[in-house]
Scaffold this motif. Structure first.
Motif, PDB file in Angstrom:
ATOM      1  N   CYS A  85       0.811  -1.224   0.000  1.00 20.66           N
ATOM      2  CA  CYS A  85       0.000   0.000   0.000  1.00 20.66           C
ATOM      3  C   CYS A  85       0.840   1.269   0.000  1.00 20.66           C
ATOM      4  CB  CYS A  85      -0.969  -0.010   1.182  1.00 20.66           C
ATOM      5  SG  CYS A  85      -0.198   0.425   2.766  1.00 20.66           S
ATOM      6  N   GLY A  86       2.039   1.214   0.573  1.00 28.78           N
ATOM      7  CA  GLY A  86       2.914   2.382   0.579  1.00 28.78           C
ATOM      8  C   GLY A  86       2.680   3.347   1.722  1.00 28.78           C
ATOM      9  N   LYS A  87       1.662   3.090   2.556  1.00 32.55           N
ATOM     10  CA  LYS A  87       1.411   4.057   3.630  1.00 32.55           C
ATOM     11  C   LYS A  87       1.212   3.449   5.017  1.00 32.55           C
ATOM     12  CE  LYS A  87      -3.192   4.367   1.703  1.00 32.55           C
ATOM     13  NZ  LYS A  87      -4.024   5.007   0.742  1.00 32.55           N
ATOM     14  N   CYS A  88       1.166   2.118   5.126  1.00 34.59           N
ATOM     15  CA  CYS A  88       0.973   1.528   6.462  1.00 34.59           C
ATOM     16  C   CYS A  88       2.312   1.537   7.220  1.00 34.59           C
ATOM     17  CB  CYS A  88       0.450   0.101   6.338  1.00 34.59           C
ATOM     18  SG  CYS A  88       1.663  -1.085   5.736  1.00 34.59           S
ATOM     19  N   CYS A  91       5.030  -0.569   5.444  1.00 37.09           N
ATOM     20  CA  CYS A  91       5.558   0.068   4.233  1.00 37.09           C
ATOM     21  C   CYS A  91       6.468   1.241   4.586  1.00 37.09           C
ATOM     22  CB  CYS A  91       4.419   0.540   3.338  1.00 37.09           C
ATOM     23  SG  CYS A  91       3.590  -0.823   2.513  1.00 37.09           S
ATOM     24  N   CYS A  99       3.304  -5.871   4.310  1.00 36.87           N
ATOM     25  CA  CYS A  99       2.130  -4.988   4.239  1.00 36.87           C
ATOM     26  C   CYS A  99       0.853  -5.845   4.244  1.00 36.87           C
ATOM     27  CB  CYS A  99       2.201  -4.165   2.956  1.00 36.87           C
ATOM     28  SG  CYS A  99       0.715  -3.222   2.607  1.00 36.87           S
ATOM     29  N   PRO A 100      -0.179  -5.477   5.029  1.00 39.21           N
ATOM     30  CA  PRO A 100      -1.423  -6.271   5.052  1.00 39.21           C
ATOM     31  C   PRO A 100      -2.069  -6.405   3.667  1.00 39.21           C
ATOM     32  CG  PRO A 100      -1.420  -4.641   6.814  1.00 39.21           C
ATOM     33  CD  PRO A 100      -0.216  -4.343   5.972  1.00 39.21           C
TER      34      PRO A 100
HETATM   35 ZN   LIG Z   1       1.472  -1.167   3.443  1.00 40.06          ZN
END
Ligand SMILES: [Zn+2]
Ligand SMILES: [Zn+2]
Length: 341
Positions: A85-88, A91, A99-100
């Motif tokens: 996702c790039g934002k959790c 990440c 990442c989930p």
């Molecule tokens: Zn993520």
């Protein structure tokens, strides 16, 4: 259309007739051109896998329908099945494959199919890389497995001049040999039980190849490093037992990388005190992401490295069962590629 699945009973794979997937806004439909079979596919088909059941994730093909403004019919693409996702939290802390979202994403129905749908999230996250017209399918099919290997080498912080031992030179293990030589390893020493795969390893550039049943791998590696042992040891087997062989090759302060996917519940007995007093680190590496697929893509496109000399067999999609039988036979195959008819 035809697609390959793990048999419902008894192990192995089977071809099934399924509907061609319907694509939605922002998605593309790809006609598979080539798909590699790797160790995790074999494990899914015959073992107790810890990875999702989808078969065929090293896949390249041609866009035949597009509802995405970024892709046109006729575009040649490599598609990665998982995206982050790039934002959790994971990440943001460089654990992209943790990442989930990662394991929730996939292609439909799988890479070993005549056609597959690439979901919008994969498109949005940059999983479909456009391939230039002069790049062959057989070169491009190595983007995913080579990216997995590059990620592992980054996780163990491999540097030019490092000495490396590798136990297990199957289809993905062998990619280490080529990437390590390319990146400047001072020594690549490998062990495997298959004489065929050792011969291939030598051809691919390994400095030392040995059968650990016949020769003491630890002693060979120490002799080649002035008695010190190697900086990095890589376990490329789908079973944990050879870790004992690998540990005998490692120098004090060295690192080992668990790369081959072990079966669910696999256990091994280790002397904890030995790890402590010798400061040996265990690092694992699971899968890859666009961070590495884009780098490998560029290396292959620019003609810096190629991997198609690993291919020993090519099959058509209708021969998938035979392809899997051959791929699991370490005495005669290395990389097996399945092509669409
Ligand atoms: Zn993520
Ligand atoms: Zn793979």
């Amino acid at each position: 259309m035809k697609a390959v699945f793990v048999k419902r009973e008894g192990g192995g794979v089977e071809l099934r007739d399924v509907e061609v997937p319907t694509i939605h806004e922002g998605e593309i439909l790809v006609r598979m051109k080539a798909c590699g079979i790797d160790g995790t596919d074999i494990e899914k088909a015959y073992g107790k896998p810890i990875t999702p059941p989808m078969l065929g994730h090293e896949v390249v093909g041609e866009v035949v329908e597009s509802k995405s403004p970024e892709y046109e019919v006729g575009d040649r693409v490599f598609v990665h099945h998982h995206v982050f996702c790039g934002k959790c939290y994971y990440c943001l802390h460089d654990s992209y494959t943790m990442c989930p979202l990662f394991l929730k994403t996939t292609i439909e129905p799988c890479g070993l199919a005549e056609f597959f749908r690439v979901p919008k999230i994969n498109i949005d996250r940059g999983a479909a890389l456009k391939l230039s017209p002069n790049l062959s399918w057989e070169d491009a099919v190595f983007i995913e497995p080579a990216a997995c290997v590059l990620k592992a080498l980054r996780r163990v912080d491999f540097k030019a001049g490092d000495t490396v031992s590798l136990v297990g030179v199957g289809p993905t293990g062998s990619l280490f040999i080529k990437l390590l030589k390319f990146l400047g390893a001072a020594l690549v020493s490998v062990a495997d039980l298959s004489e065929f795969r050792l011969k291939m390893a030598k051809k691919l550039g390994a400095d030392i190849v040995i059968n650990p049943i016949q020769t003491d791998f630890g002693e060979i590696c120490r002799r080649a490093t002035d008695g010190i042992g190697v900086d990095i040891g890589i376990l490329g087997t789908p079973t944990a037992k050879p870790i004992q062989t690998l540990l005998q090759t490692i120098r004090r302060g060295g690192k080992i990388c668990i790369f081959g996917a072990p079966e669910k519940g696999e256990k091994v007995e280790l002397d904890f005190s030995w790890f402590f007093i010798n400061e040996v680190s265990i690092i694992t590496s699971y899968s890859t992401s666009e961070v590495e697929t884009t780098l490998i893509h560029r290396l292959i496109e620019n003609g810096k490295i190629f991997f198609n000399d690993l291919i020993t067999h090519r099959f058509r999609l209708s021969q998938a069962e035979e392809a899997f039988e051959v791929a699991k036979d370490a005495s005669k195959s290395l990389k097996v590629i399945v092509e669409n008819e």
